[in-house]
Design a protein around this motif. Sequence first.
Motif, PDB file in Angstrom:
ATOM      1  N   ALA A 225       0.844  -0.952   0.082  1.00 42.81           N
ATOM      2  CA  ALA A 225       0.117  -0.090  -0.005  1.00 42.81           C
ATOM      3  C   ALA A 225       0.939   1.154  -0.063  1.00 42.81           C
ATOM      4  N   LEU A 226       1.792   1.178   0.751  1.00 43.08           N
ATOM      5  CA  LEU A 226       2.572   2.332   0.963  1.00 43.08           C
ATOM      6  C   LEU A 226       3.440   2.727  -0.385  1.00 43.08           C
ATOM      7  N   ARG A 227       3.570   1.799  -1.429  1.00 44.12           N
ATOM      8  CA  ARG A 227       4.380   1.977  -2.404  1.00 44.12           C
ATOM      9  C   ARG A 227       3.268   2.927  -3.525  1.00 44.12           C
ATOM     10  N   ARG A 228       1.990   2.748  -3.217  1.00 48.68           N
ATOM     11  CA  ARG A 228       0.985   3.625  -3.921  1.00 48.68           C
ATOM     12  C   ARG A 228       0.774   4.802  -3.581  1.00 48.68           C
ATOM     13  N   LEU A 229       1.251   5.225  -2.358  1.00 45.87           N
ATOM     14  CA  LEU A 229       0.991   6.566  -1.599  1.00 45.87           C
ATOM     15  C   LEU A 229       1.801   7.681  -1.903  1.00 45.87           C
ATOM     16  N   ASP A 230       1.429   8.769  -2.172  1.00 42.78           N
ATOM     17  CA  ASP A 230       2.574   9.838  -1.924  1.00 42.78           C
ATOM     18  C   ASP A 230       2.591  10.522  -0.730  1.00 42.78           C
ATOM     19  N   GLY A 231       3.757  10.220   0.213  1.00 46.31           N
ATOM     20  CA  GLY A 231       3.766  10.497   1.509  1.00 46.31           C
ATOM     21  C   GLY A 231       3.775  11.999   1.658  1.00 46.31           C
ATOM     22  N   THR A 232       3.838  12.815   0.770  1.00 51.14           N
ATOM     23  CA  THR A 232       3.594  14.603   0.814  1.00 51.14           C
ATOM     24  C   THR A 232       2.228  14.838   1.007  1.00 51.14           C
ATOM     25  N   ARG A 233       1.374  14.016   0.623  1.00 52.65           N
ATOM     26  CA  ARG A 233      -0.166  14.185   0.758  1.00 52.65           C
ATOM     27  C   ARG A 233      -0.812  14.080   2.131  1.00 52.65           C
ATOM     28  N   PRO A 234      -1.927  14.685   2.570  1.00 53.25           N
ATOM     29  CA  PRO A 234      -2.473  14.589   3.790  1.00 53.25           C
ATOM     30  C   PRO A 234      -3.146  13.143   3.818  1.00 53.25           C
ATOM     31  N   LEU A 235      -2.584  12.140   4.403  1.00 51.73           N
ATOM     32  CA  LEU A 235      -3.337  10.963   4.713  1.00 51.73           C
ATOM     33  C   LEU A 235      -3.970  10.735   5.799  1.00 51.73           C
ATOM     34  N   THR A 236      -5.099   9.848   5.664  1.00 49.54           N
ATOM     35  CA  THR A 236      -5.975   9.569   6.771  1.00 49.54           C
ATOM     36  C   THR A 236      -6.077   7.981   6.454  1.00 49.54           C
ATOM     37  N   TRP A 237      -5.765   7.194   7.807  1.00 47.17           N
ATOM     38  CA  TRP A 237      -6.000   5.783   7.835  1.00 47.17           C
ATOM     39  C   TRP A 237      -7.049   5.559   8.638  1.00 47.17           C
ATOM     40  N   ILE A 238      -7.942   4.876   8.217  1.00 49.47           N
ATOM     41  CA  ILE A 238      -9.216   4.524   8.750  1.00 49.47           C
ATOM     42  C   ILE A 238      -9.152   2.832   9.123  1.00 49.47           C
ATOM     43  N   SER A 239      -9.027   2.567  10.441  1.00 46.71           N
ATOM     44  CA  SER A 239      -9.595   1.070  10.605  1.00 46.71           C
ATOM     45  C   SER A 239     -10.728   1.136  11.603  1.00 46.71           C
TER      46      SER A 239
END
Length: 211
Positions: free
Chosen positions: A168-182
């Motif tokens: 999953a991390l490879r698909r994300l841009d770490g400079t964007r505002p990320l919200t992780w929901i579990s």
Amino acid sequence: MSAREEILGRLRDALRDSPAVPEVPREYRSTTEVPEAERIAMLVDRLEDYKAGVTVLDDDGIAPRIAELLDGAASYVVPEGIDDAWLKAADAAAPGRRRTDSTGAPLSVAELDATAAVVTGSAVSVAETGTIMLDGSSNQGRRAISLVPDHHICVVRAADITTILPEALRRLDGTRPLTWISGPSATSDIELERVEGVHGPRTLDVIIVRS
């Protein structure tokens, strides 16, 4: 030279031959080969364990299911890039409830707090941990809209479900505002009594769309 510049210069000199962060061995799993049906089943299992509502369907079932989930909601908010086709049934059943949060005209916190539900897409999900990730893209919107309303309806495409976190991390841009929901927002900090809706939506409904 100022005292600050001198101190920073000395630190740079001291670290030149000994980097602050040594090379980290990365021997953990980074890829998997798990069929889509198994990834969906795993994600459903984790989300239900977290007390989220989950529906698995095909594309043509998205709009009717969203309409069902919004039945009784006085209003709902969507990001400006939401797929209009998802909302046709809901808008036909009860016109005038939709509020759009846009870059040019964002809703206030008070307006979001008075809104019953939010409908968003998602960026990527991790089946093994039951985590859905939003990255602020146009079909997901800014973080506030997915955190303030009490009911979050989130559409997850099966193609965006990974098995493990490194994928999953490879698909994300770490400079964007990320919200992780579990699962829905919940805490058991006080006497191990579960309280829901403390840090975000009290109710999470996930619609998983098969490829």
